[in-house]
Design an enzyme around this catalytic site. Structure first.
Site, mmCIF file in Angstrom:
data_model
loop_
_atom_site.group_PDB
_atom_site.id
_atom_site.type_symbol
_atom_site.label_atom_id
_atom_site.label_comp_id
_atom_site.label_asym_id
_atom_site.label_seq_id
_atom_site.Cartn_x
_atom_site.Cartn_y
_atom_site.Cartn_z
ATOM 1 N N GLU A 1 4.230 0.171 5.664
ATOM 2 C CA GLU A 1 2.662 -0.398 5.867
ATOM 3 C C GLU A 1 2.064 -0.517 4.460
ATOM 4 O O GLU A 1 1.905 0.472 3.610
ATOM 5 C CB GLU A 1 1.943 0.964 6.299
ATOM 6 N N LYS B 1 -1.118 -1.612 1.942
ATOM 7 C CA LYS B 1 -2.750 -1.303 1.855
ATOM 8 C C LYS B 1 -3.561 -2.206 0.688
ATOM 9 O O LYS B 1 -2.693 -2.206 -0.346
ATOM 10 C CB LYS B 1 -3.061 0.215 1.635
ATOM 11 N N ASP C 1 -13.947 2.458 3.905
ATOM 12 C CA ASP C 1 -13.386 3.379 4.413
ATOM 13 C C ASP C 1 -12.330 2.551 5.322
ATOM 14 O O ASP C 1 -12.921 1.288 5.748
ATOM 15 C CB ASP C 1 -13.819 4.342 5.199
ATOM 16 N N ASP D 1 -4.863 4.364 14.342
ATOM 17 C CA ASP D 1 -5.004 5.173 12.915
ATOM 18 C C ASP D 1 -6.490 5.445 12.609
ATOM 19 O O ASP D 1 -7.234 4.310 12.045
ATOM 20 C CB ASP D 1 -4.121 4.595 11.823
HETATM 21 C C1 RNT Z 1 -3.700 5.344 5.073
HETATM 22 C C2 RNT Z 1 -2.760 4.647 6.013
HETATM 23 C C3 RNT Z 1 -1.845 5.437 6.812
HETATM 24 C C4 RNT Z 1 -2.554 6.926 7.248
HETATM 25 C C5 RNT Z 1 -1.591 7.961 7.908
HETATM 26 C C6 RNT Z 1 -2.179 9.298 8.163
HETATM 27 O O1 RNT Z 1 -4.682 4.304 4.651
HETATM 28 O O2 RNT Z 1 -3.416 4.070 7.018
HETATM 29 O O3 RNT Z 1 -1.360 5.151 7.909
HETATM 30 O O4 RNT Z 1 -3.531 6.824 7.709
HETATM 31 O O5 RNT Z 1 -0.289 7.923 7.326
HETATM 32 ZN ZN ZN Z 2 -2.546 3.120 8.793
#
Ligand code: RNT
Ligand code: ZN
Length: 417
Positions: free
Chosen positions: A225, A227, A293, A325
């Site tokens: 994942e 970000k 956020d 999530d």
């Molecule tokens: C954080 C990510 C991740 C978390 C979880 C708790 O920005 O979205 O997926 O929210 O691992």
């Molecule tokens: Zn996430």
């Protein structure tokens, strides 16, 4: 006053006029599993330490009373939420939610520390997903874990990653349902880095080491994942979208897109089709960004509906793992789960109720007038009557009725905590 069934019959006829079979749609919706995230239940604190704390990498705000403090309480709350959500789903656990009397650190976790979750999942007839936890821990040094320049720090987290995959494999074997294990790593810099490359190379090498152990994809599928930014990582996040697109495609790992992890006008709904051409599977974190956020409770906004349309129109339901999530600690946490999960299902239902083939024909004939008129008018179709009937058929409260259930539970159970 007409009943839910009667209203469904009227809606069914209306949809039949545009070539949509609502009974078939409901059968399809019944099979869609949403992976509900355990961490809305206690604001991402977990049970690694007696009163889990958020010490870096992630944050939740609010102090609504009644958060779960123990695994038993959390399971009780999840069960309550499931009782208000139509269908059978999955639960998404993080490593910090282990359930054991032993004192174990993240680099020591073993399947047995999650046995109670597995037994419970069996009783519930649900599958489990998993996440190694790369945050809220003293070994997160200077905002870094797997990409830290110090090998000792990296090795600690690499061990955690390896062990997490074995826990996931155990879930998959025990429950007969593939566990999706998601790697999200918060590493990054608050201010502009001089060297953007080296941390990314280190993250790549750490991940390669974690994934060097072969695990059958029947039991465990690894997802990664990205970000854009994070708390304390405003200027630079090591695991960016490009990093994981490259990593996932080159390593045969599944790319996870979180709806809250991109630039404010960038949407994951527009990325799903491209990704589907180059990757067998994909996973989503259905979330909602609001300014800084990325984790507000999902509402029925345009993006949620667009995500659902992309999955349904392109026939990607079987290849897409849909996880939630969000974590909002200013409202009742069970209500948060129920709103978010039901909305996600409802958005999928709305997408399934569309006469996609007809719309595609219009587009292929460059008849943009009909495309616009139809897609606009479809917004007024009685999808809510189909949804209410789906809830009724699944023995869960219809419409607003579930809120009272949550209120009663709040008064009886949560208020005592
Ligand atoms: C954080 C990510 C991740 C978390 C979880 C708790 O920005 O979205 O997926 O929210 O691992
Ligand atoms: Zn996430």
């Amino acid at each position: 006053m007409s009943t839910v069934e009667e209203r469904y019959q009227v809606a069914k006829e209306r949809y039949a006029e545009i070539g949509v079979d609502t009974d078939k749609v409901l059968e399809r919706l019944q099979n869609v599993k949403i992976s509900m995230h355990c961490w809305q239940g206690d604001d991402v604190k977990g049970f690694l330490t007696p009163d889990g704390e958020l010490t870096g990498g992630i944050m939740s705000t609010g102090n609504y009373p009644g958060a779960a403090h123990t695994p038993d309480q959390l399971r009780q709350d999840v069960e309550k939420a499931y009782s208000l959500i139509p269908g059978k789903h999955k639960l998404n656990l993080h490593a910090i939610y282990l359930d054991t009397d032993e004192t174990v650190d993240l680099n020591e976790i073993e399947p047995r520390h999650f046995e109670k979750w597995v037994n419970w999942a069996k009783e519930q007839g649900i599958g489990l997903d998993f996440n190694p936890t790369f945050f809220s821990h003293p070994m997160m040094k200077d905002g870094f874990t797997l990409a830290h320049p110090d090998k000792e720090v990296r090795d600690y987290w690499i061990e955690h990653g390896k062990r997490s995959r074995r826990v996931a494999e155990y879930f998959g074997k025990e429950l007969g349902e593939t566990c999706y294990t998601n790697f999200w790593v918060p590493d990054g810099f608050k201010d502009n880095p001089v060297d953007r490359l080296s941390p990314r190379r280190r993250l790549m090498e750490s991940l390669d080491e974690i994934f060097s152990e072969e695990i059958d994809e029947k039991y465990n599928v690894d997802t990664v994942e990205s970000k854009l930014f994070g708390l304390g990582a405003e200027a630079y996040t090591v695991g960016s979208h490009e990093f994981y697109m490259g990593y996932g495609i080159s390593r045969g790992k599944t790319i996870l897109m979180d709806a809250g992890h991109f630039h404010p006008t960038e949407v994951i709904s527009n990325k799903i089709s491209s990704l589907s051409l180059f990757s067998d599977k994909l996973m989503l974190h259905v979330s909602r960004p609001v300014r800084w956020d990325s984790d507000h409770v999902v509402i029925m906004d345009d993006e949620l509906q667009d995500i659902a349309k992309e999955i349904v129109r392109n026939d990607l339901l079987d290849r897409t793992a849909i996880g939630l999530d969000f974590f909002d600690a200013t409202i009742n946490r069970i209500a948060a789960w129920v709103v978010g999960t039901r909305n996600t299902q409802k958005a999928l239902l709305k997408a399934m109720l569309e006469p996609t083939e007809q719309l595609r024909d219009m587009e292929n004939k460059f008849d943009f007038t009909s495309r616009l008129v139809y897609t606009e008018d479809l917004k007024d179709f009685p999808y809510a009557d189909v949804w209410n009937y789906f809830c009724l058929k699944n023995n869960v409260p219809v419409g607003l009725d579930w809120l009272q259930d949550v209120r009663d539970y709040e008064a009886k159970i949560l208020a005592e905590r």
